[in-house]
Scaffold this active site. Structure first.
Site, PDB file in Angstrom:
ATOM      1  N   THR A   1      -4.298   4.390   7.599  1.00  0.00           N
ATOM      2  CA  THR A   1      -4.513   3.101   6.941  1.00  0.00           C
ATOM      3  C   THR A   1      -5.043   2.125   7.983  1.00  0.00           C
ATOM      4  O   THR A   1      -4.760   2.273   9.179  1.00  0.00           O
ATOM      5  CB  THR A   1      -3.207   2.540   6.361  1.00  0.00           C
ATOM      6  OG1 THR A   1      -2.223   2.464   7.393  1.00  0.00           O
ATOM      7  CG2 THR A   1      -2.689   3.399   5.224  1.00  0.00           C
TER       8      THR A   1
ATOM      9  N   HIS B   1       0.809  -1.230   0.000  1.00  0.00           N
ATOM     10  CA  HIS B   1       0.000   0.000   0.000  1.00  0.00           C
ATOM     11  C   HIS B   1       0.833   1.267   0.000  1.00  0.00           C
ATOM     12  O   HIS B   1       0.322   2.343  -0.272  1.00  0.00           O
ATOM     13  CB  HIS B   1      -1.054   0.015   1.118  1.00  0.00           C
ATOM     14  CG  HIS B   1      -0.572  -0.370   2.470  1.00  0.00           C
ATOM     15  ND1 HIS B   1      -0.114   0.542   3.377  1.00  0.00           N
ATOM     16  CD2 HIS B   1      -0.468  -1.576   3.081  1.00  0.00           C
ATOM     17  CE1 HIS B   1       0.242  -0.088   4.494  1.00  0.00           C
ATOM     18  NE2 HIS B   1       0.044  -1.362   4.344  1.00  0.00           N
TER      19      HIS B   1
END
EC number: 4.2.1.1
Length: 260
Positions: free
Chosen positions: A199, A64
């Site tokens: 996140t 990510h």
């Protein structure tokens, strides 16, 4: 499983709450910083970023973003003062960016988006390790630095030059002797507020310290970020074109500014 989150249409930030209900919590990040509503708090101190002994280890594509990891077994690179009580150790830094230069930062200033945002992640040494600290309301301190398109940034180029060796998820490469202080602006004026990881698992354990002064990045340097892959080697290619979470509601919080 809850580990399929990402930044696409079907697994992006608007879906995260299904696996991580705290996504709709009371102190989520990032936020828009409305400069007219910032509270000047005389109790705030200048930031002390003591990075002289910082020991970088490696760089990792985690699917990510990519992390530059630091040895956090001792007080080698620490953050103190500012809004903080105690000592916070640097564990890693990473970036968030967008598919074009007019977006990519997570925090915004009076709704303005920057091309990218650097996050220097630190944990409160009173909790003994990062994992424990991440569960505590005062466990983490993240310094956010905006990247503004302009001149090429030589310190950043050292980081970007290593990206070819970690193109896909799960890859890592040795990355020694990188001074994280080389990515800081000259002036350390900041905004601060209580927030979260941006996140999953979106833990509400972060004291955010967002620097007012951006660092520079060239448009060509921005292109290099977007050559990374979300996927692992051997999987269908999914370029890491954008990996930012949009601003979340401020709710019952205030953003404080330093200096007065």
């Amino acid at each position: 499983m809850s580990h399929h989150w990402g930044y696409g249409k079907h697994n992006g930030p608007e879906h995260w709450h299904k696996d991580f209900p705290i996504a709709n919590g009371e102190r989520q990040s990032p936020v828009d910083i409305d400069t007219k509503a910032v509270v000047q708090d005389p109790a705030l101190k200048p930031l002390a970023l003591v990075y002289g002994e910082a020991t970088s280890r490696r760089m990792v594509n985690n699917g990510h973003s990519f992390n530059v990891e630091y040895d956090d077994s001792q007080d080698k690179a620490v953050l103190k003062d500012g809004p903080l009580t105690g000592t916070y150790r640097l564990v890693q830094f990473h970036f968030h960016w967008g598919s074009s230069d007019d977006q990519g930062s997570e925090h915004t200033v009076d709704r303005k988006k920057y091309a990218a945002e650097l996050h220097l992640v630190h944990w409160n040494t009173k909790y003994g390790d990062f994992g424990t600290a991440a569960q505590q309301p005062d466990g983490l301190a993240v310094v956010g630095v905006f990247l503004k398109v302009g001149d090429a940034n030589p310190a950043l180029q050292k980081v970007l030059d290593a990206l070819d060796s970690i193109k896909t998820k799960g890859k890592s490469t040795d990355f020694p002797n990188f001074d994280p202080g080389s990515l800081l602006p000259n002036v350390l004026d900041y905004w601060t507020y209580p927030g979260s990881l941006t996140t999953p698992p979106l833990l509400e354990s972060v004291t955010w310290i967002v620097l007012k002064e951006p660092i520079s990045v060239s448009s060509q340097q921005m292109l290099k970020f977007r050559t990374l892959n979300f996927n692992a080697e051997g999987e269908p290619e999914l370029l890491m074109l954008a990996n930012w979470r949009p601003a979340q509601p401020l709710k019952n919080r205030q953003v404080r500014g330093f200096p007065k």
